[in-house]
Write a protein that holds these residues in place. Structure first.
Motif, PDB file in Angstrom:
ATOM      1  N   ILE A   3       0.857  -1.174   0.000  1.00  0.00           N
ATOM      2  CA  ILE A   3       0.000   0.000   0.000  1.00  0.00           C
ATOM      3  C   ILE A   3       0.896   1.228   0.000  1.00  0.00           C
ATOM      4  O   ILE A   3       1.787   1.352   0.832  1.00  0.00           O
ATOM      5  N   LYS A   4       0.656   2.124  -0.938  1.00  0.00           N
ATOM      6  CA  LYS A   4       1.497   3.306  -1.065  1.00  0.00           C
ATOM      7  C   LYS A   4       0.635   4.554  -1.045  1.00  0.00           C
ATOM      8  O   LYS A   4      -0.383   4.626  -1.720  1.00  0.00           O
ATOM      9  N   ILE A  21      -2.718  11.316  -0.375  1.00  0.00           N
ATOM     10  CA  ILE A  21      -3.804  10.365  -0.633  1.00  0.00           C
ATOM     11  C   ILE A  21      -3.342   8.992  -0.193  1.00  0.00           C
ATOM     12  O   ILE A  21      -2.337   8.466  -0.670  1.00  0.00           O
ATOM     13  N   ASN A  22      -4.083   8.434   0.737  1.00  0.00           N
ATOM     14  CA  ASN A  22      -3.829   7.102   1.260  1.00  0.00           C
ATOM     15  C   ASN A  22      -4.895   6.182   0.671  1.00  0.00           C
ATOM     16  O   ASN A  22      -6.081   6.457   0.812  1.00  0.00           O
ATOM     17  N   MET A  90     -14.955   5.656  -0.347  1.00  0.00           N
ATOM     18  CA  MET A  90     -14.968   4.196  -0.370  1.00  0.00           C
ATOM     19  C   MET A  90     -13.600   3.558  -0.584  1.00  0.00           C
ATOM     20  O   MET A  90     -13.389   2.425  -0.197  1.00  0.00           O
ATOM     21  N   ASN A  91     -12.657   4.273  -1.183  1.00  0.00           N
ATOM     22  CA  ASN A  91     -11.382   3.607  -1.450  1.00  0.00           C
ATOM     23  C   ASN A  91     -10.142   4.437  -1.140  1.00  0.00           C
ATOM     24  O   ASN A  91      -9.048   4.065  -1.518  1.00  0.00           O
ATOM     25  N   ARG A  92     -10.317   5.572  -0.456  1.00  0.00           N
ATOM     26  CA  ARG A  92      -9.130   6.364  -0.124  1.00  0.00           C
ATOM     27  C   ARG A  92      -9.442   7.411   0.946  1.00  0.00           C
ATOM     28  O   ARG A  92     -10.590   7.777   1.169  1.00  0.00           O
TER      29      ARG A  92
END
Length: 103
Positions: A3-4, A21-22, A90-92
């Motif tokens: 995960i970056k 942004i994670n 939902m994804n970040r």
């Protein structure tokens, strides 16, 4: 898990923009706790006052020291509280920071 986070920096006029942004979403509880810490930090004169007020906080682990330091830095620059925004979908999770460039 490979995960970056992505970090973008740019400047225009008299503002430095920082966006992190994670690729992992925050839970509603985590987002609520972050927003609570930011509101608490905004009402304090300095970091010492923040910790005195929140010494009995049961959510103190991972106390958000970085967030609190950013709020204190922005206050010292006279930047508006909207200079730091944290959102999650939902994804970040995205943290966006506007830092005024002052002489």
């Amino acid at each position: 898990e490979d995960i970056k986070a992505e970090i973008a920096l740019w400047a225009d006029d008299d503002v430095l923009h920082v966006e992190v942004i994670n690729p992992v979403t925050m839970t509603d509880i985590e987002l609520h706790n972050v927003k609570k810490k930011l509101i608490d930090a905004e009402s304090c004169r300095d970091i010492a006052e923040y910790f005195i007020r929140n010494i009995d906080d049961p959510l103190r682990e991972g106390a958000g020291l970085g967030l609190i330091l950013i709020v204190m830095m922005l206050k010292s620059l006279g930047a508006p509280t909207e200079s730091l925004a944290i959102s999650s979908d939902m994804n970040r999770t995205t943290a966006y920071l506007r830092i005024p460039i002052v002489p």
